[in-house]
Design a protein around this motif. Structure first.
Motif, PDB file in Angstrom:
ATOM      1  N   PHE A  15      64.251 -44.660  33.352  1.00  0.00           N
ATOM      2  CA  PHE A  15      64.831 -46.006  33.367  1.00  0.00           C
ATOM      3  C   PHE A  15      64.213 -46.833  32.252  1.00  0.00           C
ATOM      4  O   PHE A  15      64.916 -47.505  31.491  1.00  0.00           O
ATOM      5  CB  PHE A  15      64.589 -46.677  34.727  1.00  0.00           C
ATOM      6  CG  PHE A  15      65.210 -48.047  34.837  1.00  0.00           C
ATOM      7  CD1 PHE A  15      66.426 -48.222  35.481  1.00  0.00           C
ATOM      8  CD2 PHE A  15      64.591 -49.164  34.278  1.00  0.00           C
ATOM      9  CE1 PHE A  15      67.013 -49.476  35.575  1.00  0.00           C
ATOM     10  CE2 PHE A  15      65.169 -50.422  34.356  1.00  0.00           C
ATOM     11  CZ  PHE A  15      66.377 -50.583  35.007  1.00  0.00           C
ATOM     12  N   HIS A  19      70.618 -54.303  32.724  1.00  0.00           N
ATOM     13  CA  HIS A  19      69.634 -53.713  33.622  1.00  0.00           C
ATOM     14  C   HIS A  19      70.330 -52.964  34.767  1.00  0.00           C
ATOM     15  O   HIS A  19      70.008 -51.815  35.056  1.00  0.00           O
ATOM     16  CB  HIS A  19      68.730 -54.833  34.168  1.00  0.00           C
ATOM     17  CG  HIS A  19      67.677 -54.374  35.118  1.00  0.00           C
ATOM     18  ND1 HIS A  19      66.331 -54.413  34.816  1.00  0.00           N
ATOM     19  CD2 HIS A  19      67.757 -53.876  36.378  1.00  0.00           C
ATOM     20  CE1 HIS A  19      65.647 -53.946  35.847  1.00  0.00           C
ATOM     21  NE2 HIS A  19      66.480 -53.624  36.820  1.00  0.00           N
ATOM     22  N   HIS A  39      70.871 -48.818  36.078  1.00  0.00           N
ATOM     23  CA  HIS A  39      70.705 -48.296  37.436  1.00  0.00           C
ATOM     24  C   HIS A  39      71.849 -47.371  37.847  1.00  0.00           C
ATOM     25  O   HIS A  39      71.686 -46.570  38.759  1.00  0.00           O
ATOM     26  CB  HIS A  39      70.592 -49.448  38.440  1.00  0.00           C
ATOM     27  CG  HIS A  39      69.194 -49.984  38.563  1.00  0.00           C
ATOM     28  ND1 HIS A  39      68.111 -49.179  38.815  1.00  0.00           N
ATOM     29  CD2 HIS A  39      68.716 -51.252  38.473  1.00  0.00           C
ATOM     30  CE1 HIS A  39      67.019 -49.924  38.862  1.00  0.00           C
ATOM     31  NE2 HIS A  39      67.349 -51.189  38.658  1.00  0.00           N
ATOM     32  N   HIS A  81      63.037 -47.471  38.948  1.00  0.00           N
ATOM     33  CA  HIS A  81      62.450 -47.971  37.699  1.00  0.00           C
ATOM     34  C   HIS A  81      61.424 -46.949  37.196  1.00  0.00           C
ATOM     35  O   HIS A  81      60.249 -47.264  37.037  1.00  0.00           O
ATOM     36  CB  HIS A  81      61.768 -49.326  37.928  1.00  0.00           C
ATOM     37  CG  HIS A  81      62.730 -50.433  38.239  1.00  0.00           C
ATOM     38  ND1 HIS A  81      62.381 -51.543  38.945  1.00  0.00           N
ATOM     39  CD2 HIS A  81      64.037 -50.586  37.912  1.00  0.00           C
ATOM     40  CE1 HIS A  81      63.437 -52.340  39.065  1.00  0.00           C
ATOM     41  NE2 HIS A  81      64.458 -51.781  38.449  1.00  0.00           N
TER      42      HIS A  81
HETATM   43 ZN   LIG Z   1      66.195 -52.824  38.659  1.00  0.00          ZN
END
Ligand SMILES: [Zn+2]
Ligand SMILES: [Zn+2]
Length: 202
Positions: A137, A123, A127, A133
């Motif tokens: 993403f 995750h 980034h 997000h």
């Molecule tokens: Zn995040």
């Protein structure tokens, strides 16, 4: 005859290169000698696998190795190298700070959910490419198979810094931030009433 003599000399010379012990003929191996040999050998020190809290998580070196593996597996090794750290204070799963190229992994969180560690790392690696997000993403998260939201656990809630109390009914108001002009909701209703102004308990 002369030739044979020199060969013998050569052989005896070679013998000198060996250590004495190896020249000694070995004792006939019986079960008894085997037991004696084993008894003379120092016992190996066996350390039982002790799992103390905080020690079950991968080391920093292992985290970098996992990062590299994921980088090659999902991004053809194209992600830039970043710094990876555990955060003892952080209660969330992880964070990425672009300015310092730093991935922080919540130690408390992963002590509760150690199986989520790789997921969190993935995750945070997304980034590096996508700060928010957003749709990009989410598409990337789907592609590499990671979740967007971390698991919730009550022990991961920060305890309130302040506890206020109503001077009349003694009702407590735990808060993360300081309150200045607030009165008790149940005593003063919707409008501020100085008589029920909350006071700081701790
Ligand atoms: Zn995040
Ligand atoms: Zn009250």
């Amino acid at each position: 005859m002369k030739q044979k003599k020199t060969r013998l000399r050569a052989i005896s010379l070679n013998y000198d290169l060996f250590q004495h012990e190896t020249l000694r003929p070995p004792a006939p191996a019986t079960l008894y000698t085997k037991i004696l040999q084993d008894a003379a050998r120092p016992l190996p020190i066996v350390t039982p696998p002790v799992k103390l809290p905080g020690q079950s998580l991968p080391t920093i070196a292992e985290l970098y190795r996992i990062f590299d593996e994921l980088n090659w597996l999902y991004w053809s090794g194209k992600l830039p190298s970043v710094t990876i750290k555990y955060s003892k204070r952080m209660l969330s799963a992880g964070s990425y700070t672009p300015s310092s190229k730093l991935i922080k992994l919540g130690q408390k969180y992963h002590q509760l959910f150690p199986h989520e560690l790789v997921d969190t790392l993935k995750h945070e690696m997304i980034h590096i490419l996508h700060y928010y997000h957003d749709a990009k993403f989410k598409a990337e998260a789907e592609r590499v198979g990671t979740s967007i939201k971390a698991t919730y656990h009550p022990s991961l809630q920060r305890p309130p810094k302040f506890v206020y109390e109503c001077p009349k009914c003694r009702r407590e108001y735990p808060r993360h931030k300081r309150m200045r002009m607030h009165s008790c909701g149940s005593c003063s209703g919707r409008r501020f009433d100085i008589r029920y102004k909350l006071r700081l308990k701790k």
